[in-house]
Motif scaffolding. Structure first.
Motif, PDB file in Angstrom:
ATOM      1  N   VAL A 193       0.857  -1.181   0.000  1.00 43.21           N
ATOM      2  CA  VAL A 193       0.000   0.000   0.000  1.00 43.21           C
ATOM      3  C   VAL A 193       0.893   1.230   0.000  1.00 43.21           C
ATOM      4  CG1 VAL A 193      -1.839   1.257   1.170  1.00 43.21           C
ATOM      5  CG2 VAL A 193      -1.756  -1.247   1.303  1.00 43.21           C
ATOM      6  N   VAL A 194       0.704   2.104  -0.981  1.00 42.28           N
ATOM      7  CA  VAL A 194       1.525   3.305  -1.113  1.00 42.28           C
ATOM      8  C   VAL A 194       0.640   4.531  -0.917  1.00 42.28           C
ATOM      9  CG1 VAL A 194       3.030   4.648  -2.618  1.00 42.28           C
ATOM     10  CG2 VAL A 194       3.124   2.150  -2.672  1.00 42.28           C
ATOM     11  N   ARG A 195       0.997   5.377   0.032  1.00 47.99           N
ATOM     12  CA  ARG A 195       0.272   6.626   0.253  1.00 47.99           C
ATOM     13  C   ARG A 195       0.730   7.661  -0.762  1.00 47.99           C
ATOM     14  NH1 ARG A 195      -1.909   8.069   5.181  1.00 47.99           N
ATOM     15  NH2 ARG A 195      -2.431   9.946   4.007  1.00 47.99           N
ATOM     16  N   VAL A 196      -0.224   8.314  -1.412  1.00 49.28           N
ATOM     17  CA  VAL A 196       0.081   9.336  -2.404  1.00 49.28           C
ATOM     18  C   VAL A 196      -1.140  10.235  -2.555  1.00 49.28           C
ATOM     19  CG1 VAL A 196      -0.702   7.881  -4.321  1.00 49.28           C
ATOM     20  CG2 VAL A 196       0.911   9.758  -4.762  1.00 49.28           C
ATOM     21  N   ASP A 197      -0.914  11.502  -2.804  1.00 52.90           N
ATOM     22  CA  ASP A 197      -2.032  12.401  -3.079  1.00 52.90           C
ATOM     23  C   ASP A 197      -2.649  12.049  -4.418  1.00 52.90           C
ATOM     24  OD1 ASP A 197      -1.527  13.704  -0.695  1.00 52.90           O
ATOM     25  OD2 ASP A 197      -0.233  15.215  -1.638  1.00 52.90           O
ATOM     26  N   ALA A 198      -3.962  12.081  -4.485  1.00 59.39           N
ATOM     27  CA  ALA A 198      -4.681  11.640  -5.681  1.00 59.39           C
ATOM     28  C   ALA A 198      -4.183  12.296  -6.978  1.00 59.39           C
ATOM     29  CB  ALA A 198      -6.184  11.869  -5.510  1.00 59.39           C
ATOM     30  N   PRO A 199      -3.911  13.608  -7.008  1.00 58.87           N
ATOM     31  CA  PRO A 199      -3.465  14.216  -8.277  1.00 58.87           C
ATOM     32  C   PRO A 199      -2.115  13.712  -8.771  1.00 58.87           C
ATOM     33  CG  PRO A 199      -4.299  15.890  -6.750  1.00 58.87           C
ATOM     34  CD  PRO A 199      -4.140  14.633  -5.967  1.00 58.87           C
ATOM     35  N   ARG A 200      -1.338  13.059  -7.921  1.00 58.28           N
ATOM     36  CA  ARG A 200       0.005  12.627  -8.305  1.00 58.28           C
ATOM     37  C   ARG A 200       0.084  11.119  -8.576  1.00 58.28           C
ATOM     38  NH1 ARG A 200       5.032  14.861  -5.449  1.00 58.28           N
ATOM     39  NH2 ARG A 200       5.703  14.684  -7.615  1.00 58.28           N
ATOM     40  N   ARG A 201      -1.058  10.456  -8.636  1.00 54.93           N
ATOM     41  CA  ARG A 201      -1.047   9.005  -8.836  1.00 54.93           C
ATOM     42  C   ARG A 201      -0.439   8.605 -10.173  1.00 54.93           C
ATOM     43  NH1 ARG A 201      -7.166   7.525  -7.975  1.00 54.93           N
ATOM     44  NH2 ARG A 201      -7.282   9.566  -8.979  1.00 54.93           N
ATOM     45  N   THR A 202      -0.775   9.325 -11.231  1.00 62.82           N
ATOM     46  CA  THR A 202      -0.254   8.948 -12.547  1.00 62.82           C
ATOM     47  C   THR A 202       1.257   9.123 -12.604  1.00 62.82           C
ATOM     48  OG1 THR A 202      -2.353   9.662 -13.548  1.00 62.82           O
ATOM     49  CG2 THR A 202      -0.489   9.296 -15.028  1.00 62.82           C
ATOM     50  N   GLN A 203       1.755  10.207 -12.026  1.00 59.28           N
ATOM     51  CA  GLN A 203       3.203  10.416 -11.997  1.00 59.28           C
ATOM     52  C   GLN A 203       3.903   9.322 -11.193  1.00 59.28           C
ATOM     53  OE1 GLN A 203       2.499  14.560 -10.487  1.00 59.28           O
ATOM     54  NE2 GLN A 203       4.232  15.052 -11.823  1.00 59.28           N
ATOM     55  N   LEU A 204       3.302   8.962 -10.062  1.00 57.26           N
ATOM     56  CA  LEU A 204       3.885   7.902  -9.250  1.00 57.26           C
ATOM     57  C   LEU A 204       3.839   6.565  -9.990  1.00 57.26           C
ATOM     58  CD1 LEU A 204       5.026   6.695  -6.663  1.00 57.26           C
ATOM     59  CD2 LEU A 204       2.682   6.550  -5.778  1.00 57.26           C
ATOM     60  N   LEU A 205       2.734   6.289 -10.664  1.00 57.76           N
ATOM     61  CA  LEU A 205       2.607   5.045 -11.423  1.00 57.76           C
ATOM     62  C   LEU A 205       3.705   4.947 -12.472  1.00 57.76           C
ATOM     63  CD1 LEU A 205       1.068   2.459 -12.187  1.00 57.76           C
ATOM     64  CD2 LEU A 205      -0.448   3.881 -13.590  1.00 57.76           C
ATOM     65  N   ARG A 206       3.928   6.031 -13.205  1.00 49.96           N
ATOM     66  CA  ARG A 206       4.991   6.049 -14.219  1.00 49.96           C
ATOM     67  C   ARG A 206       6.346   5.800 -13.564  1.00 49.96           C
ATOM     68  NH1 ARG A 206       8.729   9.677 -15.920  1.00 49.96           N
ATOM     69  NH2 ARG A 206       9.379   9.576 -18.122  1.00 49.96           N
ATOM     70  N   HIS A 207       6.579   6.461 -12.421  1.00 47.57           N
ATOM     71  CA  HIS A 207       7.851   6.297 -11.717  1.00 47.57           C
ATOM     72  C   HIS A 207       8.057   4.843 -11.297  1.00 47.57           C
ATOM     73  CE1 HIS A 207      11.103   7.005  -8.834  1.00 47.57           C
ATOM     74  NE2 HIS A 207      10.379   6.322  -7.938  1.00 47.57           N
ATOM     75  N   LEU A 208       7.035   4.216 -10.758  1.00 49.28           N
ATOM     76  CA  LEU A 208       7.149   2.831 -10.304  1.00 49.28           C
ATOM     77  C   LEU A 208       7.433   1.889 -11.473  1.00 49.28           C
ATOM     78  CD1 LEU A 208       4.201   2.709  -7.726  1.00 49.28           C
ATOM     79  CD2 LEU A 208       6.643   2.615  -7.204  1.00 49.28           C
ATOM     80  N   ILE A 209       6.751   2.111 -12.587  1.00 49.86           N
ATOM     81  CA  ILE A 209       6.950   1.234 -13.750  1.00 49.86           C
ATOM     82  C   ILE A 209       8.373   1.330 -14.271  1.00 49.86           C
ATOM     83  CG2 ILE A 209       6.263   0.837 -16.158  1.00 49.86           C
ATOM     84  CD1 ILE A 209       3.435   1.766 -15.342  1.00 49.86           C
ATOM     85  N   LEU A 210       8.853   2.565 -14.425  1.00 49.09           N
ATOM     86  CA  LEU A 210      10.182   2.760 -15.009  1.00 49.09           C
ATOM     87  C   LEU A 210      11.297   2.365 -14.039  1.00 49.09           C
ATOM     88  CD1 LEU A 210       9.631   6.152 -16.879  1.00 49.09           C
ATOM     89  CD2 LEU A 210       9.676   3.843 -17.844  1.00 49.09           C
ATOM     90  N   SER A 211      11.158   2.718 -12.769  1.00 47.39           N
ATOM     91  CA  SER A 211      12.232   2.440 -11.815  1.00 47.39           C
ATOM     92  C   SER A 211      12.347   0.958 -11.484  1.00 47.39           C
ATOM     93  CB  SER A 211      12.017   3.240 -10.527  1.00 47.39           C
ATOM     94  OG  SER A 211      10.801   2.885  -9.900  1.00 47.39           O
ATOM     95  N   ASN A 212      11.261   0.212 -11.648  1.00 45.55           N
ATOM     96  CA  ASN A 212      11.291  -1.223 -11.356  1.00 45.55           C
ATOM     97  C   ASN A 212      11.390  -2.092 -12.607  1.00 45.55           C
ATOM     98  OD1 ASN A 212      10.697  -1.579  -8.275  1.00 45.55           O
ATOM     99  ND2 ASN A 212       9.255   0.001  -8.966  1.00 45.55           N
ATOM    100  N   ASP A 213      11.425  -1.434 -13.794  1.00 46.32           N
ATOM    101  CA  ASP A 213      11.524  -2.165 -15.068  1.00 46.32           C
ATOM    102  C   ASP A 213      10.416  -3.209 -15.232  1.00 46.32           C
ATOM    103  OD1 ASP A 213      13.836  -0.818 -15.963  1.00 46.32           O
ATOM    104  OD2 ASP A 213      15.116  -2.135 -14.760  1.00 46.32           O
ATOM    105  N   TRP A 214       9.191  -2.850 -14.844  1.00 45.73           N
ATOM    106  CA  TRP A 214       8.076  -3.770 -15.025  1.00 45.73           C
ATOM    107  C   TRP A 214       7.732  -3.867 -16.508  1.00 45.73           C
ATOM    108  CZ3 TRP A 214       4.969  -0.970 -10.697  1.00 45.73           C
ATOM    109  CH2 TRP A 214       5.445  -1.395  -9.440  1.00 45.73           C
ATOM    110  N   GLU A 215       7.666  -5.075 -17.026  1.00 44.30           N
ATOM    111  CA  GLU A 215       7.383  -5.271 -18.449  1.00 44.30           C
ATOM    112  C   GLU A 215       5.896  -5.171 -18.761  1.00 44.30           C
ATOM    113  OE1 GLU A 215       9.049  -8.916 -19.751  1.00 44.30           O
ATOM    114  OE2 GLU A 215      11.118  -8.203 -19.658  1.00 44.30           O
ATOM    115  N   ARG A 216       5.069  -5.656 -17.847  1.00 46.61           N
ATOM    116  CA  ARG A 216       3.618  -5.590 -18.049  1.00 46.61           C
ATOM    117  C   ARG A 216       2.948  -5.260 -16.727  1.00 46.61           C
ATOM    118  NH1 ARG A 216       1.257 -10.865 -20.453  1.00 46.61           N
ATOM    119  NH2 ARG A 216       2.835 -11.743 -19.049  1.00 46.61           N
ATOM    120  N   VAL A 217       2.004  -4.328 -16.791  1.00 46.30           N
ATOM    121  CA  VAL A 217       1.292  -3.893 -15.587  1.00 46.30           C
ATOM    122  C   VAL A 217      -0.195  -3.789 -15.913  1.00 46.30           C
ATOM    123  CG1 VAL A 217       1.136  -2.161 -13.768  1.00 46.30           C
ATOM    124  CG2 VAL A 217       3.316  -2.544 -14.924  1.00 46.30           C
ATOM    125  N   LEU A 218      -1.005  -4.377 -15.054  1.00 47.06           N
ATOM    126  CA  LEU A 218      -2.457  -4.257 -15.176  1.00 47.06           C
ATOM    127  C   LEU A 218      -2.921  -3.237 -14.142  1.00 47.06           C
ATOM    128  CD1 LEU A 218      -4.991  -5.425 -16.611  1.00 47.06           C
ATOM    129  CD2 LEU A 218      -5.167  -7.065 -14.724  1.00 47.06           C
TER     130      LEU A 218
END
Length: 413
Positions: free
Chosen positions: A224-249
């Motif tokens: 569970v990650v705490r984040v302000d609602a307006p910054r969710r998309t930015q955080l999602l992008r950061h998590l995908i790129l920093s963890n090298d996730w190939e596929r995310v649902l």
């Protein structure tokens, strides 16, 4: 233990082995002998546990016992909540039926596509019909098939079938079925609304419940990650790129949100697309096939993808928006960690949705630590709470009343 030890005839056990069903899963070992005995069954098991084969294999054996019926009559009906699950169950059924002598005709019918080819396909009858309730009722109104000879009714993902929008349709289907039949309810969860229908329709059912096996490491790691609602998309992008996730649902609340979030991720150089009920059946199938083939990095979806969709080796599921119900949380995260693979499920929680997630935790017996990602720390505070249930979907007496009425109508038919 081989499938033959469960009571399956050698030809069917051999057909199962050719499709990769070599060793029965716990739900298959527990349910198949009971279904073969002719008893009604109420089965619950975690998603991805092999529930489909648990009812498909004994169902086919029942058809093998009486092959003299001509012309073809619908002797088994499988009701499912989504087109994708209908296609998935139909594929398993047809693959097994093609290896049997005599072979059986399987009809798969669902909405979102033209009804005419489905009506043509039902000419000459069918032995098994896999259907969504709405399209099945359309076909009944067109006299394209009859349910008078149904010997076995299967409700797959029974809890979802009884969710909003399905209760009335299910009542009409039940009224068209013969009173004497075998009933098989399969689901990953067993909420009160399923209990109400089961008590009314099932005749001395055998309850089959298979819990997830304990292990040293959890199959699905939940964060569970705490984040302000307006910054969710930015955080999602950061998590995908920093963890090298190939596929995310990624799960969101609405079709509009699916389109919006996918578009924002695309602008950030990620290959993202949306998947929801507003797309045509052809577009949905193509999008899902492309995601399975790893042609998309991110699939942003509504709860349409929470059930009945098997995506092999899917590493990560993200709850961008929290699900309305605690049961839907189970189904969402169950898209990862399948078939013995490990998986990761992340929920993005803001100050305003913290109470909502606490209720989900309470109903799922969870107590997950809250994380903060550097650079995306939450600074907002919750709005003034409004009395209620925190947004988690509650129990609607009116729905139960509908189900009880449907059961009584089916009994008196």
């Amino acid at each position: 233990m081989p499938f033959s030890a469960l009571g399956l005839v050698p030809t069917l056990a051999h057909a199962a082995a050719k499709l990769g069903f070599s060793v029965p899963t716990p739900i298959q070992s527990a349910a198949i002998p009971v279904v073969l005995s002719g008893r009604d069954v109420l089965a619950t098991a975690q998603t991805g546990s092999g529930k489909t084969a648990a009812f498909v294999l004994p169902l086919l054996q029942g058809l093998l016992a009486d092959t003299a019926a001509t012309p073809r009559r619908v002797r088994a009906l499988i009701l499912v909540p989504t087109r994708e699950l209908a296609a998935q169950v139909g594929d398993v059924l047809q693959s097994l039926a093609d290896q049997l002598v005599p072979s059986f005709k399987v009809a798969v019918v669902f909405g979102g596509v033209s009804i005419n080819p489905q009506m043509m396909g039902l000419r000459g009858g069918a032995d098994v019909v896999v259907a969504t309730p709405g399209r099945l009722l359309d076909l009944l109104q067109h006299n394209a098939l009859s349910l008078a000879a149904v010997e076995c009714l299967v409700l797959d993902e029974a809890d979802r079938l009884l969710d909003l929008g399905f209760s009335d349709e299910l009542a009409n289907v039940l009224a068209a079925l013969p009173r004497r039949r075998q009933n098989l309810f399969f689901s990953a969860t067993f909420p009160p609304v399923v209990q109400a229908l089961a008590q009314a329709l099932l005749n001395d059912p055998q309850r089959v419940a298979v819990e997830s096996e304990p292990s040293a490491e959890p199959v699905i790691v939940q964060r569970v990650v705490r984040v302000d609602a307006p910054r969710r998309t930015q955080l999602l992008r950061h998590l995908i790129l920093s963890n090298d996730w190939e596929r995310v649902l990624v799960f969101v609340a609405t079709q509009h949100a699916a389109e919006h979030v996918a578009a924002k991720l695309n602008r950030d150089d990620l290959f993202a697309t949306s998947f929801h009920g507003g797309l045509s059946q052809g577009a949905r199938k193509q999008t899902l096939d492309e995601f399975k083939d790893k042609r998309w990095d991110v699939l942003v979806t509504t709860d349409l993808a929470a059930r009945g969709i098997d995506i092999a080796e899917l590493p990560v599921v993200v709850n961008y928006d929290l699900p309305r119900s605690a049961d839907d949380y189970v189904h969402r995260i169950g898209r990862t960690g399948r078939a013995g693979e490990s998986g990761l499920a992340i929920s993005l929680v803001s100050a305003d949705t913290e109470a909502h997630f606490r209720l989900i935790e309470k109903r799922q017996n969870l107590n997950l630590p809250r994380e903060q990602i550097e650079g995306f720390e939450s600074v907002q505070t919750a709005a003034i709470a409004v009395p209620g249930n925190g947004g988690v979907k509650g129990k609607r007496p009116s729905k139960k009343d509908k189900l009880r009425a449907a059961a009584k109508a089916a009994e008196s038919a």
